[in-house]
Design an enzyme around this catalytic site. Structure first.
Site, PDB file in Angstrom:
ATOM      1  CB  ALA A 158      -0.887  -0.002   1.235  1.00  0.00           C
ATOM      2  CE  LYS A 159       3.223   6.812  -4.216  1.00  0.00           C
ATOM      3  NZ  LYS A 159       4.635   6.807  -3.884  1.00  0.00           N
ATOM      4  CB  ALA A 160       0.071   3.742   3.598  1.00  0.00           C
TER       5      ALA A 160
END
Ligand SMILES: Cc1ncc(COP(=O)(O)O)c(C=O)c1O
Length: 306
Positions: A158-160
């Site tokens: 996840a590109k969190a």
């Protein structure tokens, strides 16, 4: 890069003036890092501005949200359209695009469920990410003392925003030590990625890159470079990379939306290859830049004309 404060930002379906694109200080995202975002480039091409792999980026945004149980109140098609609309509304030939989905303003506490999922798309000009000469001459980097998050802590796929606290530690350590960037190892000690880039190395004509299990972001540039390498008949092997392979590689390069294809010329003050952009790095860089700017046929259907 300075912002041009004259621009427009898409926020929850409305186009608002740059200075009005604000959120409340008590929004969940500010306190708990609850945001998934994307970074996309729009390039100047002969046929006008074109966005590189727009749908794949938006799909990754939705994947990240799914991992975090964040239901975006729009479809992929709607966010794709909103992104094109935002680029158009801001004019210009080329820009960097930042779609965000975040937990907004409703209540505070770790429990995110009561908070709405707000969505925004902002764009601004962004040149060479790792410096003016980086694409040609390469960058000096260090192996970071900070590791990437372990697989059962924060999900790397996840590109969190929260992951970028770790990236900031890597980046700041590198800058304070006089390097352009840091390479992080994963929690097992294998090579992972840069603070904002995936990594490839070349040894005896074969390209190696760490697998998804090395706590890397599944980079869209990484996937594009693998495809272009196959087009150029250069073998690519995805496998765990021990740190010492970095020091004996013929070539090392970073890839990412922001950094594009950036050669690494030294690691921990040890020169990589001949200390300049290597032959395979150069071939892939030229191919990549020619494809994204429409100078070569868009054979993989990666460009969305604006
Ligand atoms: C940590 C990290 N790894 C890899 C990448 C490269 O991903 P992409 O090629 O999709 O931009 C990025 C880009 O933002 C990143 O932040």
């Amino acid at each position: 890069m300075p912002f041009s404060r004259t621009g427009k930002v898409w926020m929850n379906g409305r186009m608002v003036a740059w200075d009005d694109a604000t959120i409340h200080i008590c929004s969940h995202v500010i306190h708990y890092g609850s945001c998934i975002f994307e970074g996309i480039r729009c390039y100047k091409t002969l046929k006008g501005p074109a966005i590189f792999r727009l749908r794949e980026h938006i799909e990754r945004l939705f994947d990240g949200c799914r991992i975090y149980r964040m239901e975006i109140p729009y479809t992929v098609d709607q966010i794709v359209a909103a992104t094109v609309e935002t680029v158009r509304a801001n004019g210009g030939d080329a820009c960097y695009i930042r779609p965000l989905a975040y937990r907004g303003y409703e209540s505070l506490g770790v429990d995110p469920f009561p908070c709405p999922i707000d969505v925004a798309v902002a764009v601004w000009p962004w040149g060479a990410y790792l410096g003016k000469d980086a694409l040609e001459k390469g960058v000096d980097v260090q192996v970071s003392s900070w590791r990437r998050e372990a697989p059962d802590t924060l999900p790397a796929m996840a590109k969190a925003s929260a992951n970028y606290m770790n990236s900031q530690l890597i980046k700041m350590e590198a800058l304070v030590n006089g390097y352009a960037e840091g390479i992080a190892l994963d929690s097992f000690g294998f090579v992972s990625e840069g603070s904002g880039e995936n990594l490839f190395l070349v040894k005896k004509g074969t390209i190696y890159t760490p697998p998804l299990t090395a706590s890397i972001l599944p980079g869209i540039t990484r996937q594009s470079i693998t495809t272009l390498a196959a087009d150029l008949e250069i073998p690519v092997v995805e496998r765990s990379i021990p740190r010492e392979m970095l020091y004996i590689a013929d070539e090392v390069f970073f890839v990412g939306t922001a950094s594009e294809v950036t050669p690494v010329r030294s690691i921990d003050r040890q020169t990589v290859g001949r200390g300049m952009r290597g032959e395979i790095t150069g071939r892939l860089q030229s191919e990549y830049l020619a494809v994204v700017t429409g100078q070569k046929d868009d054979r993989h259907h990666w460009l969305t004309q604006v």
